[in-house]
Design a protein around this motif. Structure first.
Motif, mmCIF file in Angstrom:
data_model
loop_
_atom_site.group_PDB
_atom_site.id
_atom_site.type_symbol
_atom_site.label_atom_id
_atom_site.label_comp_id
_atom_site.label_asym_id
_atom_site.label_seq_id
_atom_site.Cartn_x
_atom_site.Cartn_y
_atom_site.Cartn_z
ATOM 1 N N GLN A 1 7.998 23.052 2.149
ATOM 2 C CA GLN A 1 8.106 21.826 1.357
ATOM 3 C C GLN A 1 7.733 20.565 2.149
ATOM 4 O O GLN A 1 6.958 19.740 1.672
ATOM 5 N N TRP A 2 8.287 20.442 3.330
ATOM 6 C CA TRP A 2 8.118 19.198 4.114
ATOM 7 C C TRP A 2 6.712 19.055 4.680
ATOM 8 O O TRP A 2 6.016 18.064 4.421
ATOM 9 N N MET A 3 6.271 20.033 5.438
ATOM 10 C CA MET A 3 4.990 19.926 6.149
ATOM 11 C C MET A 3 3.779 19.786 5.227
ATOM 12 O O MET A 3 2.857 19.027 5.547
ATOM 13 N N PRO A 4 3.721 20.465 4.072
ATOM 14 C CA PRO A 4 2.547 20.302 3.194
ATOM 15 C C PRO A 4 2.354 18.879 2.684
ATOM 16 O O PRO A 4 1.228 18.473 2.377
ATOM 17 N N VAL A 5 3.428 18.086 2.582
ATOM 18 C CA VAL A 5 3.312 16.704 2.103
ATOM 19 C C VAL A 5 2.947 15.758 3.236
ATOM 20 O O VAL A 5 2.143 14.831 3.064
ATOM 21 N N MET A 6 3.513 15.992 4.429
ATOM 22 C CA MET A 6 3.258 15.117 5.585
ATOM 23 C C MET A 6 1.999 15.590 6.313
ATOM 24 O O MET A 6 2.066 16.355 7.271
ATOM 25 N N GLU B 1 0.835 -1.205 0.000
ATOM 26 C CA GLU B 1 0.000 0.000 0.000
ATOM 27 C C GLU B 1 0.868 1.253 0.000
ATOM 28 O O GLU B 1 0.636 2.195 -0.768
ATOM 29 N N ILE B 2 1.887 1.279 0.871
ATOM 30 C CA ILE B 2 2.770 2.445 0.945
ATOM 31 C C ILE B 2 3.489 2.659 -0.383
ATOM 32 O O ILE B 2 3.614 3.786 -0.869
ATOM 33 N N SER B 3 3.958 1.570 -0.990
ATOM 34 C CA SER B 3 4.737 1.688 -2.225
ATOM 35 C C SER B 3 3.929 2.315 -3.349
ATOM 36 O O SER B 3 4.497 2.948 -4.247
ATOM 37 N N GLY B 4 2.615 2.150 -3.311
ATOM 38 C CA GLY B 4 1.772 2.682 -4.371
ATOM 39 C C GLY B 4 1.292 4.100 -4.137
ATOM 40 O O GLY B 4 0.581 4.668 -4.973
ATOM 41 N N GLN B 5 1.682 4.688 -3.002
ATOM 42 C CA GLN B 5 1.212 6.023 -2.666
ATOM 43 C C GLN B 5 2.186 7.091 -3.156
ATOM 44 O O GLN B 5 3.408 6.952 -2.996
ATOM 45 N N GLU B 6 1.633 8.135 -3.732
ATOM 46 C CA GLU B 6 2.457 9.195 -4.316
ATOM 47 C C GLU B 6 3.320 9.886 -3.269
ATOM 48 O O GLU B 6 4.467 10.260 -3.531
ATOM 49 N N TRP B 7 2.788 10.032 -2.037
ATOM 50 C CA TRP B 7 3.523 10.764 -1.012
ATOM 51 C C TRP B 7 4.806 10.039 -0.616
ATOM 52 O O TRP B 7 5.780 10.691 -0.193
ATOM 53 N N ALA C 1 6.972 8.450 -2.583
ATOM 54 C CA ALA C 1 8.027 8.889 -3.505
ATOM 55 C C ALA C 1 8.448 10.326 -3.186
ATOM 56 O O ALA C 1 9.647 10.661 -3.221
ATOM 57 N N LYS C 2 7.470 11.185 -2.863
ATOM 58 C CA LYS C 2 7.790 12.568 -2.514
ATOM 59 C C LYS C 2 8.600 12.636 -1.224
ATOM 60 O O LYS C 2 9.551 13.423 -1.113
ATOM 61 N N ALA C 3 8.226 11.795 -0.245
ATOM 62 C CA ALA C 3 8.922 11.806 1.045
ATOM 63 C C ALA C 3 10.390 11.430 0.870
ATOM 64 O O ALA C 3 11.274 12.031 1.502
ATOM 65 N N ARG C 4 10.666 10.445 0.022
ATOM 66 C CA ARG C 4 12.057 10.035 -0.216
ATOM 67 C C ARG C 4 12.868 11.198 -0.785
ATOM 68 O O ARG C 4 14.013 11.442 -0.374
ATOM 69 N N LYS C 5 12.274 11.918 -1.737
ATOM 70 C CA LYS C 5 12.974 13.058 -2.333
ATOM 71 C C LYS C 5 13.178 14.174 -1.308
ATOM 72 O O LYS C 5 14.230 14.816 -1.264
ATOM 73 N N LEU C 6 12.151 14.392 -0.467
ATOM 74 C CA LEU C 6 12.244 15.459 0.527
ATOM 75 C C LEU C 6 13.335 15.193 1.553
ATOM 76 O O LEU C 6 13.991 16.122 2.030
#
Length: 328
Positions: A238-243, A203-209, A211-216
Motif C-alpha cells: 500500500q505505502w510504497m506504490p504511492v510514494m 501545488e501539493i494540495s492539488g495532487q492526488e497523492w 490525499a492518499k498519503a494522509r489516508k495511508l
C-alpha cells in the motif's frame, strides 16, 4: 493575495511602507524585495504594480476589475515586464532587450514597471548593464528586483535601490492564508507544516497523492496498533506504490512524524497544537496504544529514516527498518 488587507496580514511592515509610498505618490524608481522562498515576493510585486497602474484605485487599493488590473493578473499588461532567468542565469541580452523596450513610449500610460525574479542570478555583464540602466532611470520607470540574497547583487546596484526585507510567514499565518484561498482548515494546517512556500503548498494540495498519503498515514498507524504482524505487508503493498520518488517519500514520512507529534501534544495537554484536527478521535484512541516514551521513540526513528533517505539509502529498506522499529 489580491489586496493590501490580505498582504498586510502576512507582511505588515513592508506593506505599510509601500502603501504609504502610493498614497503620497512617492514611488521609488527601484526596489529590492528580499525574502526567503515562499514569502510572497512575486505576489507583492504584482499587487504593487496593480496599484501603480490602476486608474480606479481607492487610496492604495487597486480595484482588481479594470482593464489594467485584469491584464496584470493574466500577465499581458504591455507596460509591465517580467524577467526570469534564461536557463541558469539572467543574461546580458535580456537586459539589453529590456532597455530597448523601455526606450519606447508606454503603450497605456507614461508608467513602466519591470520585475526581475532571482535578480542575484544575473551574469556579470547583465549586472553592469542593469547598473547603467538604474543610473539613468526614466521619470516614470520602476524596477523591482526579487532575490533571496540581496548581498549577492552588486553593491552599486543595492545602493540605488530601496531594499525591503520580507519576513518568513509564521505557520499560523500561512495556514490562515491557505485557508483563505479555499483549502480546508485541516489541509491548510498540514501543508503549513510541510512547506513555507505558497506556490509549493498550492501545488501539493492539488495532487492526488497528497490525499492518499494522509489516508495511508492513518491506516499505517491503525495497522501498527491492531495488526502489527501485517505492517510490513501494508508498507510494501500500500505505502510504497504511492510514494514513487524521494520527495514524496520525505513528505509522507513528515506526515507520519506529525501524527506522533500530535500524540505528544495530547500527552502535554496542548490540544490546540494538534495538526490532524479532523482525526482527534483516532488520536485519542492512539493514546491507549502509544505511551509517551514510545511515541517519542517513534519520532526519533522517523527522523532517522528521513536522514537515511537524504543519504540515498534505498527507500524500501528505510521503510522496512522504520516499520520494524515501530512494531516493538
Amino acid at each position: 493575495m489580491s489586496n493590501w488587507t490580505e498582504m498586510s496580514a502576512v507582511q505588515p511592515v513592508v506593506s505599510k511602507m509601500l502603501i504609504n509610498s502610493l498614497k503620497r505618490d512617492r514611488i521609488s524608481h527601484a526596489y529590492i524585495f528580499q525574502g526567503a522562498r515562499g514569502t510572497g515576493k512575486a505576489e507583492l510585486s504584482r499587487l504593487y504594480a496593480k496599484s501603480i497602474f490602476c486608474k480606479n484605485r481607492t487610496g492604495a487599493e487597486p480595484c482588481n476589475d479594470c482593464k489594467d488590473c485584469r491584464r496584470i493578473d493574466s500577465g499581458n499588461h504591455p507596460d509591465l515586464h517580467w524577467i526570469i532567468p534564461d536557463g541558469a542565469s539572467i543574461k546580458n541580452e535580456q537586459i539589453l532587450k529590456l532597455q530597448k523596450e523601455f526606450s519606447y513610449t508606454g503603450m497605456e500610460s507614461e508608467r513602466k514597471v519591470y520585475v526581475m525574479e532571482n535578480a542575484d542570478k544575473m551574469t556579470a555583464n547583465a549586472s553592469n548593464r542593469l547598473l547603467k540602466f538604474l543610473e539613468e532611470p526614466g521619470a516614470y520607470t520602476t524596477a523591482i528586483l526579487l532575490t533571496e540574497n540581496s548581498q549577492a547583487l552588486l553593491q552599486t546596484i543595492q545602493s540605488r535601490c530601496q531594499i525591503l526585507a520580507l519576513q518568513p510567514l509564521q505557520e499560523g499565518q500561512f495556514a490562515e492564508l491557505l485557508n483563505s484561498e479555499g483549502i480546508s482548515q485541516s489541509s491548510a494546517r498540514l501543508l503549513s507544516q510541510l512547506t513555507n512556500n505558497y506556490e509549493e503548498a498550492m501545488e501539493i494540495s492539488g495532487q492526488e497523492w497528497f490525499a492518499k498519503a494522509r489516508k495511508l498515514v492513518v491506516q499505517l498507524v491503525e495497522v501498527l496498533e491492531t495488526r502489527p504482524n501485517e505492517a510490513l505487508l501494508f508498507v510494501h503493498s500500500q505505502w510504497m506504490p504511492v510514494m514513487k520518488d524521494r520527495e514524496m517519500q520525505q513528505l509522507a514520512l513528515h506526515l507520519l512524524l506529525l501524527w506522533f507529534k500530535d500524540i505528544i501534544y495530547l500527552y502535554a495537554d496542548r490540544p490546540d497544537s494538534v495538526i490532524y484536527i479532523q482525526e482527534k478521535d483516532r488520536l485519542e484512541n492512539s493514546l491507549r496504544h502509544w505511551t509517551r516514551q514510545r511515541a517519542t521513540d517513534c519520532l526519533q526513528s522517523i527522523m532517522e529514516a528521513k536522514r537515511q533517505l537524504d543519504q540515498n539509502v534505498h527507500p524500501a529498506l528505510v521503510m522496512e527498518k522504520l516499520t520494524l522499529q515501530m512494531q516493538r
